[in-house]
Scaffold this active site. Sequence first.
Site, PDB file in Angstrom:
ATOM      1  N   ARG A  76       0.861  -1.177   0.000  1.00  0.00           N
ATOM      2  CA  ARG A  76       0.000   0.000   0.000  1.00  0.00           C
ATOM      3  C   ARG A  76       0.897   1.227   0.000  1.00  0.00           C
ATOM      4  O   ARG A  76       1.902   1.272   0.720  1.00  0.00           O
ATOM      5  CB  ARG A  76      -0.899   0.027   1.240  1.00  0.00           C
ATOM      6  CG  ARG A  76      -2.125  -0.869   1.180  1.00  0.00           C
ATOM      7  CD  ARG A  76      -3.149  -0.405   0.125  1.00  0.00           C
ATOM      8  NE  ARG A  76      -4.324  -1.260   0.058  1.00  0.00           N
ATOM      9  CZ  ARG A  76      -4.437  -2.335  -0.726  1.00  0.00           C
ATOM     10  NH1 ARG A  76      -3.436  -2.704  -1.500  1.00  0.00           N
ATOM     11  NH2 ARG A  76      -5.558  -3.038  -0.747  1.00  0.00           N
ATOM     12  N   HIS A 103      -1.122   0.122  -9.916  1.00  0.00           N
ATOM     13  CA  HIS A 103      -1.746  -0.838  -8.976  1.00  0.00           C
ATOM     14  C   HIS A 103      -2.245  -2.092  -9.708  1.00  0.00           C
ATOM     15  O   HIS A 103      -3.445  -2.365  -9.761  1.00  0.00           O
ATOM     16  CB  HIS A 103      -2.880  -0.164  -8.187  1.00  0.00           C
ATOM     17  CG  HIS A 103      -3.145  -0.845  -6.870  1.00  0.00           C
ATOM     18  ND1 HIS A 103      -3.543  -0.165  -5.736  1.00  0.00           N
ATOM     19  CD2 HIS A 103      -3.058  -2.142  -6.489  1.00  0.00           C
ATOM     20  CE1 HIS A 103      -3.699  -1.021  -4.735  1.00  0.00           C
ATOM     21  NE2 HIS A 103      -3.410  -2.230  -5.175  1.00  0.00           N
ATOM     22  N   GLU A 160      -3.520   7.492  -4.573  1.00  0.00           N
ATOM     23  CA  GLU A 160      -3.872   6.994  -5.912  1.00  0.00           C
ATOM     24  C   GLU A 160      -5.133   7.690  -6.418  1.00  0.00           C
ATOM     25  O   GLU A 160      -6.060   7.872  -5.632  1.00  0.00           O
ATOM     26  CB  GLU A 160      -4.070   5.479  -5.845  1.00  0.00           C
ATOM     27  CG  GLU A 160      -2.768   4.776  -5.514  1.00  0.00           C
ATOM     28  CD  GLU A 160      -2.922   3.263  -5.337  1.00  0.00           C
ATOM     29  OE1 GLU A 160      -3.970   2.712  -5.701  1.00  0.00           O
ATOM     30  OE2 GLU A 160      -1.970   2.649  -4.844  1.00  0.00           O
TER      31      GLU A 160
HETATM   32  C1  GLV Z   1      -4.821  -5.125  -3.901  1.00  0.00           C
HETATM   33  O1  GLV Z   1      -4.112  -4.187  -3.647  1.00  0.00           O
HETATM   34  C2  GLV Z   1      -5.563  -5.842  -2.940  1.00  0.00           C
HETATM   35  O2  GLV Z   1      -5.525  -5.490  -1.747  1.00  0.00           O
HETATM   36  O3  GLV Z   1      -6.257  -6.785  -3.334  1.00  0.00           O
END
Ligand code: GLV
Length: 319
Positions: free
Chosen positions: A238, A285, A267
């Site tokens: 994250r 991501h 983001e």
């Molecule tokens: C992606 O970042 C997730 O947490 O699935």
Amino acid sequence: MKPGVFLTRALPTPVMHRLKTLFDLKYNLYDRPLTKPELMRGMRGRPALISMLSDPIDAEVIASNSRLKVIANYAVGYNNIDLKTAAALGIIVTNTPEVLTEATADLTWSLILSLARRVVEGDRLTRTGRWTGWNPTQLLGMNVSGKTLGIIGMGRIGQAVAQRAVGFGMRLIYHNRRRLPHRVEKRFRASYRPLPRLLAAADILSLHVPLTRETRHLIDRRAFNGMKRTALLINTARGPVVDEKALVRALKKGEIAGAGLDVFEEEPTVQKGLLTLPNVVLLPHLGSATVETRIRMGWMVIENIQAVLKGKPAPNAIR
Ligand code: GLV
Ligand code: GLV
């Protein structure tokens, strides 16, 4: 009558078919995240909500629907959801662990190798017609074999990254809230290190912790100070685990050699300083973004909603 489900973002086609078959499905018809008012209007009166990691599911959103029984997050991470409020109102929150572990570990390795071997810079050079032929000193990178990989967070994803490191002939050190059992350490030939020692020894540092109060800005200015000047930082966890401003500063000052990022603090905004640096690889991501994984995440979300609506324990309830 089929139970009402609200979905904040259209999912892969096979999952949409199944959702429409099983439930009275209402979903976001736009190719963008919903605003908070749109989200609250959409989920009104429905017992199940399927949310994305990009949807802040705060106290106001949760409390706006008194019929809500389950929030099924289409992600393994759930820092976007106010768990306390959900628990206080008796609403079950579920996530999608395991099915995305391998995909996320693969993406982590894509970043490691792209950065170490300057793949993106090389693509840019070739594509823009500036390549003048093989050159013994051009775009020299770093071997990964024989180097030390430092992993922070040895959960499922951290371990899947570690497993790949064995194949690449890397030395493995890790930091985790709890030390792993000896047999697991042995499987990856991994040694536990306190955080400062891990930072000091890692040639490549990869983050696999969830975002919590404890992990926010875990990698800050002080951490960069304690790292090797040749080190590469990889973040597929994250964004806020890394202090992005401090990262830009560390990269500019040469306190570390490069960064591979799949996640960002705000983001989809990316810290401006990062965009002009050659020694960073930036991805939007994509950790779990494979066809197989995104479909399996869909099946998991469906199973969890069905369980809760039938009054059974949800297989992936977050406690
Ligand atoms: C992606 O970042 C997730 O947490 O699935
Ligand atoms: C969660 O972070 C996992 O390791 O699956």
